[in-house]
Write a protein that holds these residues in place. Sequence first.
Motif, PDB file in Angstrom:
ATOM      1  N   LEU A   1       0.859  -1.335  -0.121  1.00 55.57           N
ATOM      2  CA  LEU A   1       0.167  -0.042  -0.044  1.00 55.57           C
ATOM      3  C   LEU A   1       0.751   1.201   0.040  1.00 55.57           C
ATOM      4  N   TYR A   2       2.237   1.197  -0.039  1.00 55.73           N
ATOM      5  CA  TYR A   2       3.067   2.177   0.103  1.00 55.73           C
ATOM      6  C   TYR A   2       2.874   3.202  -1.361  1.00 55.73           C
ATOM      7  N   GLY A   3       2.760   2.416  -2.365  1.00 55.91           N
ATOM      8  CA  GLY A   3       2.358   3.146  -3.594  1.00 55.91           C
ATOM      9  C   GLY A   3       1.282   4.218  -3.474  1.00 55.91           C
ATOM     10  N   PHE A   4       0.027   3.523  -2.663  1.00 53.70           N
ATOM     11  CA  PHE A   4      -0.957   4.617  -2.604  1.00 53.70           C
ATOM     12  C   PHE A   4      -0.365   5.818  -1.914  1.00 53.70           C
ATOM     13  N   VAL A   5       0.267   5.522  -0.381  1.00 51.84           N
ATOM     14  CA  VAL A   5       0.823   6.668   0.164  1.00 51.84           C
ATOM     15  C   VAL A   5       1.586   7.696  -0.642  1.00 51.84           C
ATOM     16  N   GLU A   6       2.457   7.067  -1.568  1.00 50.37           N
ATOM     17  CA  GLU A   6       3.413   7.880  -2.357  1.00 50.37           C
ATOM     18  C   GLU A   6       2.616   8.817  -3.409  1.00 50.37           C
ATOM     19  N   ILE A   7       1.464   8.025  -3.699  1.00 48.45           N
ATOM     20  CA  ILE A   7       0.656   8.848  -4.841  1.00 48.45           C
ATOM     21  C   ILE A   7       0.057   9.971  -4.288  1.00 48.45           C
ATOM     22  N   VAL A   8      -0.675   9.898  -3.106  1.00 51.33           N
ATOM     23  CA  VAL A   8      -1.427  10.784  -2.229  1.00 51.33           C
ATOM     24  C   VAL A   8      -0.433  11.970  -2.083  1.00 51.33           C
ATOM     25  N   PHE A   9       0.484  11.531  -1.351  1.00 50.11           N
ATOM     26  CA  PHE A   9       1.839  12.598  -0.862  1.00 50.11           C
ATOM     27  C   PHE A   9       2.701  12.858  -2.165  1.00 50.11           C
ATOM     28  N   TYR A  10       2.319  12.834  -3.374  1.00 48.11           N
ATOM     29  CA  TYR A  10       3.290  13.104  -4.395  1.00 48.11           C
ATOM     30  C   TYR A  10       4.002  14.689  -4.251  1.00 48.11           C
ATOM     31  N   SER A  11       5.264  14.702  -4.237  1.00 48.66           N
ATOM     32  CA  SER A  11       5.716  15.870  -3.675  1.00 48.66           C
ATOM     33  C   SER A  11       6.514  16.710  -4.866  1.00 48.66           C
ATOM     34  N   VAL A  12       6.619  17.812  -4.876  1.00 47.91           N
ATOM     35  CA  VAL A  12       7.473  18.683  -5.895  1.00 47.91           C
ATOM     36  C   VAL A  12       8.401  19.435  -5.086  1.00 47.91           C
ATOM     37  N   PRO A  13       9.730  19.706  -5.471  1.00 43.90           N
ATOM     38  CA  PRO A  13      10.588  20.452  -4.835  1.00 43.90           C
ATOM     39  C   PRO A  13      10.214  21.844  -4.952  1.00 43.90           C
ATOM     40  N   VAL A  14      10.238  22.438  -3.776  1.00 44.61           N
ATOM     41  CA  VAL A  14       9.950  23.802  -3.735  1.00 44.61           C
ATOM     42  C   VAL A  14      11.039  24.288  -2.561  1.00 44.61           C
ATOM     43  N   GLY A  15      12.031  25.177  -3.115  1.00 39.55           N
ATOM     44  CA  GLY A  15      13.073  25.586  -2.487  1.00 39.55           C
ATOM     45  C   GLY A  15      13.921  24.400  -1.697  1.00 39.55           C
ATOM     46  N   GLU A  16      14.200  24.242  -0.480  1.00 42.29           N
ATOM     47  CA  GLU A  16      14.857  22.930   0.283  1.00 42.29           C
ATOM     48  C   GLU A  16      13.771  21.770   0.365  1.00 42.29           C
ATOM     49  N   ALA A  17      12.588  22.117   0.436  1.00 44.94           N
ATOM     50  CA  ALA A  17      11.783  21.183   0.797  1.00 44.94           C
ATOM     51  C   ALA A  17      10.796  20.294  -0.388  1.00 44.94           C
ATOM     52  N   ASN A  18      10.214  19.453  -0.045  1.00 42.25           N
ATOM     53  CA  ASN A  18       9.517  18.624  -0.956  1.00 42.25           C
ATOM     54  C   ASN A  18       8.003  18.904  -0.708  1.00 42.25           C
ATOM     55  N   PHE A  19       7.417  19.670  -1.503  1.00 43.49           N
ATOM     56  CA  PHE A  19       5.877  20.069  -1.106  1.00 43.49           C
ATOM     57  C   PHE A  19       4.840  19.050  -1.610  1.00 43.49           C
ATOM     58  N   PRO A  20       4.317  18.503  -0.750  1.00 39.47           N
ATOM     59  CA  PRO A  20       3.219  17.555  -1.188  1.00 39.47           C
ATOM     60  C   PRO A  20       2.074  18.408  -2.002  1.00 39.47           C
ATOM     61  N   LEU A  21       1.571  18.016  -3.153  1.00 38.29           N
ATOM     62  CA  LEU A  21       0.770  18.728  -4.009  1.00 38.29           C
ATOM     63  C   LEU A  21      -0.758  18.653  -3.367  1.00 38.29           C
ATOM     64  N   ILE A  22      -0.813  17.639  -2.478  1.00 34.77           N
ATOM     65  CA  ILE A  22      -2.078  17.443  -1.713  1.00 34.77           C
ATOM     66  C   ILE A  22      -2.562  18.599  -0.739  1.00 34.77           C
ATOM     67  N   VAL A  23      -1.137  18.929  -0.293  1.00 32.69           N
ATOM     68  CA  VAL A  23      -1.362  20.003   0.946  1.00 32.69           C
ATOM     69  C   VAL A  23      -1.884  21.478  -0.007  1.00 32.69           C
ATOM     70  N   GLY A  24      -1.193  21.589  -1.078  1.00 30.71           N
ATOM     71  CA  GLY A  24      -1.286  22.735  -1.872  1.00 30.71           C
ATOM     72  C   GLY A  24      -2.907  22.860  -2.325  1.00 30.71           C
ATOM     73  N   TRP A  25      -3.400  21.704  -2.632  1.00 35.12           N
ATOM     74  CA  TRP A  25      -4.758  21.362  -3.283  1.00 35.12           C
ATOM     75  C   TRP A  25      -5.882  21.815  -2.150  1.00 35.12           C
ATOM     76  N   LEU A  26      -5.404  21.465  -0.686  1.00 35.24           N
ATOM     77  CA  LEU A  26      -6.382  21.725   0.243  1.00 35.24           C
ATOM     78  C   LEU A  26      -6.190  23.220   0.468  1.00 35.24           C
ATOM     79  N   LEU A  27      -4.973  23.734   0.498  1.00 36.24           N
ATOM     80  CA  LEU A  27      -4.948  25.225   0.838  1.00 36.24           C
ATOM     81  C   LEU A  27      -5.724  26.193  -0.223  1.00 36.24           C
ATOM     82  N   LEU A  28      -5.274  25.643  -1.436  1.00 32.40           N
ATOM     83  CA  LEU A  28      -6.029  26.723  -2.608  1.00 32.40           C
ATOM     84  C   LEU A  28      -7.647  26.299  -2.597  1.00 32.40           C
ATOM     85  N   ALA A  29      -8.018  25.206  -2.326  1.00 29.78           N
ATOM     86  CA  ALA A  29      -9.356  25.239  -2.000  1.00 29.78           C
ATOM     87  C   ALA A  29      -9.843  26.040  -1.081  1.00 29.78           C
TER      88      ALA A  29
END
Lengths: 188, 515
Positions: free
Chosen positions: B48-76
């Motif tokens: 099931l870790y593939g599922f975790v990796e998909i949900v928390f798919y991250s893109v590098p922002v500065g020095e951190a990896n930013f999970p898109l799902i967090v941006g998705w919730l914030l944007l909404a």
Amino acid sequence: MNESVECEIKLERSLIQDGPKFLSHKLIVTDRVAYLKPTISSMLFCFVYIVVGMFLISLASYVLLQSQKLDLAIFIGGFGIAIGTFGVSLIQPFLQRASFDKHSGVFNNKRDRDVKIKHIVSLQINNKVVIRKQALSYRCFELNMLTKNGRRINILNHNNAVQLELDARKLAKFLTVPLLDLRREIVL
Amino acid sequence: MNNSKFLISILMMVFAGNAMAADSTMGSFASVIGQVSASIDGFFKENLYGFVEIVFYSVPVGEANFPLIVGWLLLAAIIFTLYFGFVQIRKAKLSIDIVRGKYTDPNSNDVGEVSHFQALATALSGTVGLGNIAGVGVALAIGGPGATFWMILCGLLGMASKFCECTLGVKYRTILPSGAVSGGPMYYLRDGMAEIGFAGLGKVLAVGFALMCILGSFGGGNMFQANQAHAMLTYAFDVPAEYGLLTGLVLAALVFSVIIGGMPSIAAVTEKVVPWMAVIYVGMSLVVIIAHVDQIGAAFNAIFEGAFTGAGVVGGFIGALIQGLKRATFSNEAGVGSAAIAHSAAKTKEPVTEGLVSLLEPFIDTVVICTMTALVITIAGLNTAPFDGAGLTGVTLTAASFTDTSEIFKYMLAFVVILFAFSTMISWSYYGLKAWTFLFGESKSVEMLFKIIFCVFVVVGATIQFGAVIDFSDAAIFAMSIFNIIGLYFLMPIVKRELNKFVAKIDSGEIKKFD
């Protein structure tokens, strides 16, 4: 005193807001006595609490004897006593059998004041929806009685409509009083 | 139905296979539990870790990896805030008036009426829980004190998301022949989307949401709760971690009696006790904060500085932001859709009133209670840089911070945590069951199957000692928001219409205010 004030008893309204989501009691009719018998399933659910409570109390004693951890023993024991006591308080109403006794001529539910059977005017079936915020809402049914003094007393309260209807008819026949089906559409 | 059979067979394989294997090689109880724990964790990692990796798919922002799902919730949350014209600020007084019963006829005494205050108290008891205690502990351990600022921001913005989803939850609820009220994202995604001509997409979203909701109910709503409850016992009383099995069995027995037994008095007791637990927790926090009143200024300084500098946090301020947003969402569930299921059962004629009441939840939950926890942790000073989660984290960090003021708090917190965990499990069993019956239909056997699996997961959650299950718990809850928020974008004009209609009724005097 204003004696011209009219008093209307709303028989459609249910008496108890809550109710179990299972068949809690069945009516048993013998020659001269009708009584409510709790079902095994209802007792079992109460026993879960008593068993868990006893288990925790035993565990607390074991912890105290084996490891001398007083704080843990008190914590577990406290929970055990609370849960066990809760279970006992739940099971008590099931153990007290409400009965209509033609020998003594009274209805006794171990809760309300005794009612003389000859004072029972009618029986009513009521329905309600028990609303839960953190669980499924469900339909529940009551069998209530009306006395000639205007008192309304609950006899049965559970969610098995078929059994309740059956018991209501049996009881109405036993008491020789009319049975009113006052179930209504409930709009939430 | 095939899915449920598949799940059961997996569980049986995991338990039977691994427990027996462990039994033959190691004798001790601890070793067996350790083996079972490792097997379950391994199973989650491998399958099931593939599922975790998909949900928390991250893109590098500065020095951190930013999970898109967090941006998705914030944007909404930002979009809903703007679209509803800062409803959380403009209509705050109206919300409070509704809760205070100013729009409820005092002469109305309908049997079964649940007042808005009761509705809020009950909903809060489902929301306030380990997210406020353990979640904040995690946020600060990894994101530093600055994560608190982002949690507060997320709470404030999330009020609009909650308003939107809870209004829709009531509007599109269904009364089933059994008398049960069924509502929530599954229904508004299916029926609401069909109403505006997107029936196909609505069905896909509804099914997707329901699947994620079931996983979320087993994960964050169940295993995480049981796990943290036992972690608290381990911290407070030195109970060995492997004895989680016992904690799990006791909790499972109690959960079993509530969700399978349907004993009304138990549900009623839970509903009554839990708000008091929240009061006790807030009281404890206030005692700690007042006892260190001279340090409040410094604590807020650390929070604001940390929010923008991210000192000592992996990924700097982005790292703090990620943790703050993640834990705030986990705590207040805004945008996730779960609250809409709970609120849909409210007895109200105006869907928007429930939306307005619900928007107070993220405020109380995150802005007030989570901030209190964060202050307690920051004041105690046990959470020091580098913030990599290697030291105290989760419920143990929070507990240690409380205990720093007084030993008695350790015991009180253990009591509160267990009851919170229990009530959250009950709430989530309801959410999961709603999703389960939406997918598989309403029948006693289908419901019973879910309830049994749910109880098994309580034991699993309390027993396991590794991180993969916790990651999975997180992912499942966040995944719910993917489907829910897509639907909310389509349906938000309906919510706006409902709000305008309600306000117009108040202005015209059609809806009276009772003082």
